[in-house]
Motif scaffolding. Structure first.
Motif, PDB file in Angstrom:
ATOM      1  N   GLY A 160       0.808  -1.209   0.000  1.00  0.00           N
ATOM      2  CA  GLY A 160       0.000   0.000   0.000  1.00  0.00           C
ATOM      3  C   GLY A 160       0.840   1.257   0.000  1.00  0.00           C
ATOM      4  O   GLY A 160       1.821   1.380  -0.747  1.00  0.00           O
ATOM      5  N   SER A 161       0.476   2.217   0.852  1.00  0.00           N
ATOM      6  CA  SER A 161       1.178   3.504   0.870  1.00  0.00           C
ATOM      7  C   SER A 161       2.631   3.359   1.308  1.00  0.00           C
ATOM      8  O   SER A 161       3.505   4.113   0.852  1.00  0.00           O
ATOM      9  N   PHE A 162       2.917   2.387   2.188  1.00  0.00           N
ATOM     10  CA  PHE A 162       4.301   2.163   2.622  1.00  0.00           C
ATOM     11  C   PHE A 162       5.171   1.760   1.426  1.00  0.00           C
ATOM     12  O   PHE A 162       6.289   2.250   1.252  1.00  0.00           O
ATOM     13  N   TRP A 163       4.664   0.843   0.612  1.00  0.00           N
ATOM     14  CA  TRP A 163       5.416   0.370  -0.557  1.00  0.00           C
ATOM     15  C   TRP A 163       5.534   1.480  -1.597  1.00  0.00           C
ATOM     16  O   TRP A 163       6.582   1.605  -2.257  1.00  0.00           O
ATOM     17  N   GLU A 164       4.534   2.323  -1.741  1.00  0.00           N
ATOM     18  CA  GLU A 164       4.627   3.434  -2.682  1.00  0.00           C
ATOM     19  C   GLU A 164       5.745   4.392  -2.276  1.00  0.00           C
ATOM     20  O   GLU A 164       6.487   4.898  -3.119  1.00  0.00           O
ATOM     21  N   GLU A 208       8.927  -3.879 -10.200  1.00  0.00           N
ATOM     22  CA  GLU A 208       8.329  -2.563  -9.992  1.00  0.00           C
ATOM     23  C   GLU A 208       9.360  -1.462  -9.783  1.00  0.00           C
ATOM     24  O   GLU A 208       9.002  -0.295  -9.624  1.00  0.00           O
ATOM     25  N   ILE A 209      10.636  -1.828  -9.735  1.00  0.00           N
ATOM     26  CA  ILE A 209      11.702  -0.837  -9.604  1.00  0.00           C
ATOM     27  C   ILE A 209      12.608  -0.929 -10.828  1.00  0.00           C
ATOM     28  O   ILE A 209      12.559  -1.900 -11.587  1.00  0.00           O
ATOM     29  N   ALA A 210      13.427   0.084 -11.031  1.00  0.00           N
ATOM     30  CA  ALA A 210      14.287   0.152 -12.212  1.00  0.00           C
ATOM     31  C   ALA A 210      15.252  -1.034 -12.256  1.00  0.00           C
ATOM     32  O   ALA A 210      15.667  -1.555 -11.211  1.00  0.00           O
ATOM     33  N   ALA A 271       7.297  -1.841   8.562  1.00  0.00           N
ATOM     34  CA  ALA A 271       7.412  -0.639   7.740  1.00  0.00           C
ATOM     35  C   ALA A 271       7.050   0.623   8.506  1.00  0.00           C
ATOM     36  O   ALA A 271       7.297   1.723   8.034  1.00  0.00           O
ATOM     37  N   ASP A 272       6.483   0.478   9.693  1.00  0.00           N
ATOM     38  CA  ASP A 272       6.023   1.625  10.469  1.00  0.00           C
ATOM     39  C   ASP A 272       7.202   2.316  11.152  1.00  0.00           C
ATOM     40  O   ASP A 272       8.060   1.667  11.755  1.00  0.00           O
TER      41      ASP A 272
END
Length: 360
Positions: A160-164, A208-210, A271-272
């Motif tokens: 979610g937002s953490f991964w973004e 999802e990354i370069a 991730a928090d």
């Protein structure tokens, strides 16, 4: 600057850290929060709700020109840090800058040189330096003898937002650089020895990354006193929560370990931000044995149940910044340590990409 004068602060970058620092400036006597600068500022309903009277800007140039702040807090993505810090110094402002200080070593040195040339305070966001449990961890580590073995990681299972946020960070900065500066800095504080070699490996676990970026890394450092350390970091929805938080040091005299709180649940726990610094206790093991070759002393547990949370730590950082602005703190060693930790993690990044040991 007179100790009685209120320091007018502009915060640039309003993600998790920027908002926390803005709250700190708002709550600390001696600071006045005068403006917020972030992309799409007008669309940020959360800022409107929490800071309704503050002017918001999309343009850093406009914010500096209109507000003429005494200090700027730079909490943007790493690739913007150096340019914004140099611009702030040029406008006569003191600078608080989140870590890493810059995306290249040369740029970081330019920022430190500019702070010295202008006589302005530059505090870099090494939040663990104001954390009482981590300070005690360093103190105990220095009693364990030499050489030391230092083992640290921070793997973050994010969705979610953490991964973004993680993906946005990895457009310019690898996890081994972004997070590694904290823990390499701890290792350097404990040993006070010269790093001589760095080796690292990395893996790209997502499309999802370069292609040139990696979201998992593991570095090894050798110091000239014989001490060694490793740091592991991984970001993403595929990361394991098992042993995601390891922080301990081992020497001839025994060991000290941070006993962490359990994460609050898959996808957000590791991730928090609060989970990155919060501890339950420090566990001290003594290596000394008696005449029958049994351990002479039981392990000690030092409770850290009353330790500060993330917001209080941000306030402690900004109180340090205020003291530096008032000339009460010499930040020369702080700057040298920041450059040194950056040099090590950039060497690790080079090692990942070349497959070679980097000699320092």
């Amino acid at each position: 600057m007179s100790p009685q004068r209120t320091v007018r602060v502009l915060v640039v970058g309003l993600g998790t850290m920027g908002i926390s620092h803005a709250r700190a400036y708002r709550s600390i006597e001696g600071f006045e929060l005068v403006g917020l600068c972030t992309s799409r500022a007008a669309d940020r309903d959360d800022l409107e709700a929490e800071f309704p009277t503050l002017p918001r800007f999309d343009s850093f140039d406009e914010a500096l020109t209109r507000l003429r702040p005494d200090a700027v807090a730079i909490c943007t993505y790493t690739e913007h840090h150096a340019a914004m810090a140099l611009q702030a110094f040029g406008a006569g402002a003191h600078v608080f800058c989140e870590k890493p200080l810059a995306d290249t070593l040369d740029a970081a040195r330019q920022v430190v040189d500019a702070a010295r040339a202008t006589g302005k305070a530059l505090l870099i966001g090494y939040i663990l330096r104001v954390h009482p449990a981590w300070s005690r961890f360093v103190e105990i580590g220095r009693t364990l003898g030499k050489p030391l073995v230092m083992r640290m990681n921070l793997n973050q299972q994010s969705a979610g937002s953490f991964w973004e946020v993680h993906k946005r960070l990895m457009r310019s900065t690898s996890p081994i650089v972004d997070c590694g500066v904290h823990y390499v800095d701890i290792m350097c504080q404990v040993t006070r020895a010269r790093p001589v070699a760095v080796h690292a490996v990395g893996a790209r676990l997502t499309s999802e990354i370069a292609p040139a970026m990696y979201n998992y890394g593991h570095l090894h450092i050798v110091f000239d006193d014989g001490s060694v350390g490793w740091y592991e970091v991984g970001w993403g929805p595929m990361m394991s929560e098992t042993a995601h938080f390891v922080k301990d040091m081992i020497g001839p005299n025994g060991s000290v370990s941070i006993v962490a709180k359990e994460s609050s649940g898959a996808g957000a726990g590791s991730a928090d931000h609060d989970s990155h610094t919060r501890t339950n206790a420090l566990r001290i093991h003594h290596a000394a044995r008696d005449s029958e070759d049994r351990f002479a002393r039981p392990d000690e547990m030092i409770s850290t149940a009353d330790e500060p949370g993330h917001q209080e730590l941000c306030e402690r950082e900004q109180l340090m910044f205020l003291r530096a602005i008032r000339g009460e703190v010499d930040l020369s060693e702080h700057h040298e340590d920041a450059i040194n930790s950056l040099r090590i993690v950039f060497a690790a990044d080079e090692s990942v990409r070349t497959g070679e040991v980097v000699r320092l």
